[in-house]
Design an enzyme around this catalytic site. Structure first.
Site, PDB file in Angstrom:
ATOM      1  N   HIS A  20      -4.516   4.844  -0.507  1.00 48.36           N
ATOM      2  CA  HIS A  20      -5.579   5.704   0.019  1.00 48.36           C
ATOM      3  C   HIS A  20      -5.266   7.175  -0.272  1.00 48.36           C
ATOM      4  CE1 HIS A  20      -6.350   2.084   2.448  1.00 48.36           C
ATOM      5  NE2 HIS A  20      -7.582   2.532   2.558  1.00 48.36           N
ATOM      6  N   ASP A  25     -11.472  -2.057  -4.850  1.00 47.43           N
ATOM      7  CA  ASP A  25     -11.208  -1.432  -3.560  1.00 47.43           C
ATOM      8  C   ASP A  25     -12.042  -0.143  -3.528  1.00 47.43           C
ATOM      9  OD1 ASP A  25     -10.121  -0.955  -1.067  1.00 47.43           O
ATOM     10  OD2 ASP A  25      -8.042  -1.171  -1.706  1.00 47.43           O
TER      11      ASP A  25
END
Length: 612
Positions: free
Chosen positions: A259, A332
């Site tokens: 992330h 993702d």
């Protein structure tokens, strides 16, 4: 922004062959959809789907590839704050406007986008989204998804049934329990109109310092993890919800969170085959509907330095070619740093499609991504035939799930399916089989109400996932009180100050026993000092690792230690029953715990678990 004129000038009407009556029930479509198992049925359905693709405009095909967030509890009438957020981030006011503008093929629900207030609202939002899409020219049902992993990652909370997370399930070690989890959770998601779950996590967590996978993984054993992945996949898909194995080619040995950074996996090809690949192979053999990519660099599989999400050798060469997977591949989130480090937001979606991706998940700027893909087609970098491949895979999935024939859910089913007493009891029973007793010197556990009736519960109070009703201290104290103890909660946080530690120690001196919850303890931390000071009082101390079981290595002075692998209510209530002796601990470690002073040596091996 795309051209509204281009998207909306086609002949109005719902795609031929779609039944869109509002009374259709998602639960009645028979699990995996209406195409059946007869090869003739499949050929007939494929002919229908190819005809649908053939009638679509290029803009509509591009839209089908995107799965995006949208703010609001309603498709047409969200709160003003959500309208403002949509205008700022997407350039539309509502989910209905999003669909009219971009013709997106999927929408993902999050808690923070205010999509998941309660089960009935979720079902009504899902129906509103489908209605908004199906009233467009050649409108197609939307594939609605979410991250309902259970444990540490849950987007839909109570009154839905919440189960232990993956590492807890690994501690239980039961494929039957994993299949039950998938079947029940899948039935509840489907009743709310969610047809794709980004679960299970198929990563093999072999790095205790992994900051993003950890307890989201079933464990460090590839074969054991593979068996549980396959079982959960079967459960979800029996319930008519697409499961998603993630994060291919394997995110279990990273020390960087994708992330916020760009992790690198240093495994050799041989290690990958024996370790990371095993659960994904098991998922594919189980008939997995979708596979999610990882924003990681894996030089042994692709030496270009590109993230796996953008790697043709990884996705087309290995996943599709070598592993023989021909289902839907979803990225993702495209807003994560791991996929944005090397290329701009306009290049990422194009490169992902060239690598072999089908669904582009949650780009940070939808207009930039949508127009970039459209431009790539018009410039000849992407062919329309390449779009057709992905759109056909997506439509095949929607057909298998019954979406093309029965896109709406019956809101009356929500109360009959979601969070039933039977489902909740099943979750409690499974949780009891996962709680792991790591240390029990002198037979301190179970605590006896006669001699340890007054219990102080202190410790970590991390941000609560959707499966909690409050901080772990409060949940544990309430559960122990229900079991006949007089329990008091005193949250001390994940970084207690010296004054907070002093307060907890003073309170402990008037208790018969102390239960302390730990959360990612490190050497010299406030949590470590807290537990050490509590033990020094001479009052019996029971420690409970409410996330990573590795905490026990930092606390060698504790006489009793339990691992719950997450701090959700179902796991903490099970721990309370173990502490009280209502049930015996039955879990065993699915990961090894190394010594704190010598990480090369194992303190507790895989399979360690005490009972009484």
């Amino acid at each position: 922004m795309p051209s509204r004129r281009t998207v909306l000038t086609a002949t109005a009407g719902v795609t031929a062959g779609l039944a869109v009556g509002t009374g259709a029930s998602a639960l009645g479509s028979g699990g995996r959809g209406t195409a059946g198992t007869d090869p003739g049925d499949k050929r007939s359905d494929d002919k229908r789907l190819r005809a649908i693709v053939g009638r679509m405009t290029v803009e509509e095909k591009v839209g089908q590839l995107f799965v995006t967030r949208v703010y609001g509890h309603s498709a047409t009438d969200p709160d003003q704050a959500d309208i403002d957020a949509n205008l700022k981030e997407i350039g539309v006011r509502t989910a209905a406007e999003l669909i009219a503008t971009y013709r997106v093929g999927g929408i993902i629900y999050f808690t923070w986008t205010h999509n998941t207030r309660d089960p009935r609202q979720i079902a009504e939002l899902s129906n509103g989204i489908q209605r908004a899409s199906l009233t467009q020219p050649r409108g197609l049902p939307v594939l609605i998804s979410t991250d309902q992993e259970h444990g540490a990652v849950c987007r839909i909370g109570k009154p839905a049934t919440l189960f232990p997370g993956a590492m807890a399930m690994g501690a239980g070690g039961s494929p039957a329990d994993a299949r039950t989890l998938g079947r029940i959770s899948g039935a509840e998601l489907r009743a709310m109109g969610v047809r794709q779950d980004y679960s299970p996590d198929a990563d093999v967590n072999v790095n205790p310092a992994n900051p993003i996978i950890g307890v989201r993984s079933f464990g460090a054993g590839p074969d054991a993890a593979g068996a549980l992945v396959a079982a959960e996949v079967q459960g979800y898909q029996e319930a008519g919800v697409a499961a998603t194995a993630k994060h291919f080619p394997g995110h279990g040995d990273t020390a960087v969170d994708s992330h916020t950074g760009f992790p690198v996996i240093t495994h050799s090809r041989e290690v990958w085959e024996k370790l990371d690949a095993v659960p994904f192979r098991a998922a594919i053999e189980a008939g997995i509907d979708s596979v999610m990519t990882a924003h990681i660099q894996f030089p042994a599989l692709d030496g270009s330095g590109d993230p796996a999400t953008l790697s043709h050798p990884v996705l087309t060469g290995i996943l599709r070619g070598e592993l023989g997977y021909d289902g839907v591949v979803v990225t993702d989130s495209l807003g994560m740093a791991g996929v944005r480090t090397k290329y701009g937001d306009d290049r990422v979606p194009v490169l992902a499609l060239k690598a072999g991706v089908d669904q582009l998940l949650d780009p940070p700027h939808l207009d930039v991504a949508w127009n970039a893909v459209l431009k790539a087609v018009r410039d000849g970098e992407l062919t329309e035939a390449r779009l057709d491949e992905s759109v056909l895979r997506i439509l095949r999935l929607k057909s298998r799930l019954g979406l093309l024939d029965r896109p709406y859910v019956d809101t009356k089913d929500v109360g009959r399916v979601v969070g039933t007493a039977q489902h909740l009891a099943a979750a409690d029973r499974i949780a009891e089989r996962t709680t792991t007793l790591l240390v029990n010197e002198g037979g301190l556990l179970p605590l006896a109400r006669r001699t340890h009736g007054k219990v102080l519960v202190v410790g970590a109070d991390p941000d609560s996932p959707s499966g909690t009703t409050g901080p772990p201290t409060g949940v544990l104290a309430a559960a122990l009180s229900e079991l006949g103890f007089t329990a008091t909660a005193l949250p001390t946080g994940t970084a207690p100050s010296p004054a907070t530690v002093d307060q907890a120690v003073a309170a402990a001196r008037s208790a018969d026993a102390v239960v302390v919850g730990t959360y990612n303890v490190t050497a010299g931390s406030g949590q470590q000092r807290l537990v050490e000071r509590l033990v020094a009082t001479g009052v019996p101390v029971v420690a409970v690792a409410v996330r990573n079981p590795y905490d026990v290595a930092q606390l060698p002075f504790v006489k009793a230690y339990l691992a719950t692998y997450s701090w959700t209510d179902v796991e903490l209530r099970a721990a309370a029953r173990v502490i009280a002796g209502e049930v015996a601990p039955r879990g065993s470690l699915p990961v090894p715990v190394q010594r704190a002073d010598d990480p090369a040596r194992v303190l507790y091996p895989v399979g360690h678990g005490l009972t009484y």
